[in-house]
Design an enzyme around this catalytic site. Structure first.
Site, PDB file in Angstrom:
ATOM      1  N   ASP A   2      10.233   0.101 -37.746  1.00  0.00           N
ATOM      2  CA  ASP A   2      11.150  -0.775 -37.021  1.00  0.00           C
ATOM      3  C   ASP A   2      10.380  -1.821 -36.212  1.00  0.00           C
ATOM      4  OD1 ASP A   2      13.668  -1.520 -36.378  1.00  0.00           O
ATOM      5  OD2 ASP A   2      13.943  -0.043 -34.790  1.00  0.00           O
TER       6      ASP A   2
HETATM    7  C1  LIG Z   1       5.577  -1.250 -51.173  1.00  0.00           C
HETATM    8  C2  LIG Z   1       5.988  -1.049 -49.777  1.00  0.00           C
HETATM    9  C3  LIG Z   1       5.989   0.304 -49.265  1.00  0.00           C
HETATM   10  C4  LIG Z   1       6.333  -2.118 -49.036  1.00  0.00           C
HETATM   11  C5  LIG Z   1       6.780  -2.046 -47.631  1.00  0.00           C
HETATM   12  C6  LIG Z   1       7.051  -3.433 -47.109  1.00  0.00           C
HETATM   13  C7  LIG Z   1       7.602  -3.347 -45.716  1.00  0.00           C
HETATM   14  C8  LIG Z   1       6.638  -3.397 -44.579  1.00  0.00           C
HETATM   15  C9  LIG Z   1       8.926  -3.215 -45.523  1.00  0.00           C
HETATM   16  C10 LIG Z   1       9.586  -3.097 -44.211  1.00  0.00           C
HETATM   17  C11 LIG Z   1      10.973  -3.645 -44.266  1.00  0.00           C
HETATM   18  C12 LIG Z   1      11.808  -3.488 -43.053  1.00  0.00           C
HETATM   19  C13 LIG Z   1      13.241  -3.684 -43.265  1.00  0.00           C
HETATM   20  C14 LIG Z   1      11.272  -3.187 -41.827  1.00  0.00           C
HETATM   21  C15 LIG Z   1      12.050  -3.041 -40.565  1.00  0.00           C
HETATM   22  O1  LIG Z   1      11.785  -4.108 -39.648  1.00  0.00           O
HETATM   23  P1  LIG Z   1      12.979  -5.060 -39.220  1.00  0.00           P
HETATM   24  O2  LIG Z   1      13.086  -6.166 -40.243  1.00  0.00           O
HETATM   25  O3  LIG Z   1      14.235  -4.236 -39.080  1.00  0.00           O
HETATM   26  O4  LIG Z   1      12.502  -5.659 -37.861  1.00  0.00           O
HETATM   27  P2  LIG Z   1      13.376  -5.751 -36.508  1.00  0.00           P
HETATM   28  O5  LIG Z   1      13.646  -4.338 -36.102  1.00  0.00           O
HETATM   29  O6  LIG Z   1      12.443  -6.453 -35.550  1.00  0.00           O
HETATM   30  O7  LIG Z   1      14.601  -6.542 -36.811  1.00  0.00           O
END
Ligand SMILES: CC(C)=CCC/C(C)=C/CC/C(C)=C/COP(=O)(O)OP(=O)(O)O
Length: 232
Positions: A2
């Protein structure tokens, strides 16, 4: 994982860069886990709810996933260095064809690795997993014309996407959030939730150590309670 977008904003990065930094943190955390002897790691990489984000963000995340999934099977990747078998967990039908094919290739390519297991939840929510497992259990009974016509918990567990790993001991969710957000609801009944107050790209070794120490403290308490015969 997160906090990737908040990290982008706080550091004036272009949109999407936070996820790239987040991926680098993920690789470091996996290395620490494997060095410490953690055999099973499961990550919540993309939920079914995440498909509701803007089409541009979903597309850019899917492009990143495809690129990084392909990279996982490079000879020098952490997965190969530590002999890790990779599973993609979730409703993979919901993924675009290139991402699904990359996921299937990574599962095939790592199929003989046996030192650790990495489960990557993608197009996953727990309620969707439970729904599918119940549906498949019912269909199996119907097709086998089983004389025991009622499904039970073991039938459902056999059909869970997560059937390939044991239930988790610890769930780590960053940015101080203590909600499970539809992650491993069935499997997390006896699990410690650790929520360090940092964004995912800022997570480090000390947070992993703290999670393990909290877990040890918690289970020492439970084991002591069991020894003196109290209810836990
Ligand atoms: C192949 C592989 C395992 C790839 C992983 C790539 C990766 C790091 C994905 C995370 C995606 C995600 C929705 C994260 C949450 O942060 P958020 O977007 O919800 O951030 P926020 O909480 O600040 O809104």
């Amino acid at each position: 994982m997160d906090g990737n977008r908040r990290y982008s904003k706080q550091h004036n990065l272009i949109e999407g860069e936070g996820h790239r930094v987040g991926f680098t943190s993920l690789m470091s955390m996996l290395k620490y886990c494997y060095e410490l002897g953690v055999k099973y790691v499961t990550i919540y990489a993309f939920s079914i709810e995440n498909f509701k984000r803007s089409p541009e963000e979903v597309q850019s995340l899917m492009d990143l996933m495809e690129e990084k999934i392909k990279g996982l099977i490079n000879e020098e990747s952490i997965v190969n260095q530590y002999g890790v078998r990779v599973y993609f967990i979730g409703n993979l039908k919901l993924l675009s064809k290139p991402v699904r094919l990359a996921a299937e290739r990574a599962m095939d390519a790592t199929g003989k690795n046996s030192r650790a297991v990495l489960s990557i939840c993608i197009a996953y929510t727990s309620t969707d997993e439970i729904f599918h497992a119940v549906l498949e259990s019912c269909e199996e009974k119907r097709d086998k014309k089983d004389e025991k016509s009622v499904i039970d918990v073991t039938d459902i567990e056999r059909h869970m996407y997560m059937g390939v790993t044991p239930d988790p001991d610890i769930i780590i969710r960053t940015s101080g959030e203590t909600r499970l957000s539809n992650f491993l609801l069935w499997q997390s009944g006896d699990c410690l939730l650790y929520s360090p107050p940092v964004l995912w790209p800022e997570i480090g070794f000390r947070h992993l150590v703290q999670a393990v120490l909290d877990f040890q403290k918690h289970f020492c308490y439970i084991n002591n309670q069991k020894k003196i015969g109290s209810e836990v």
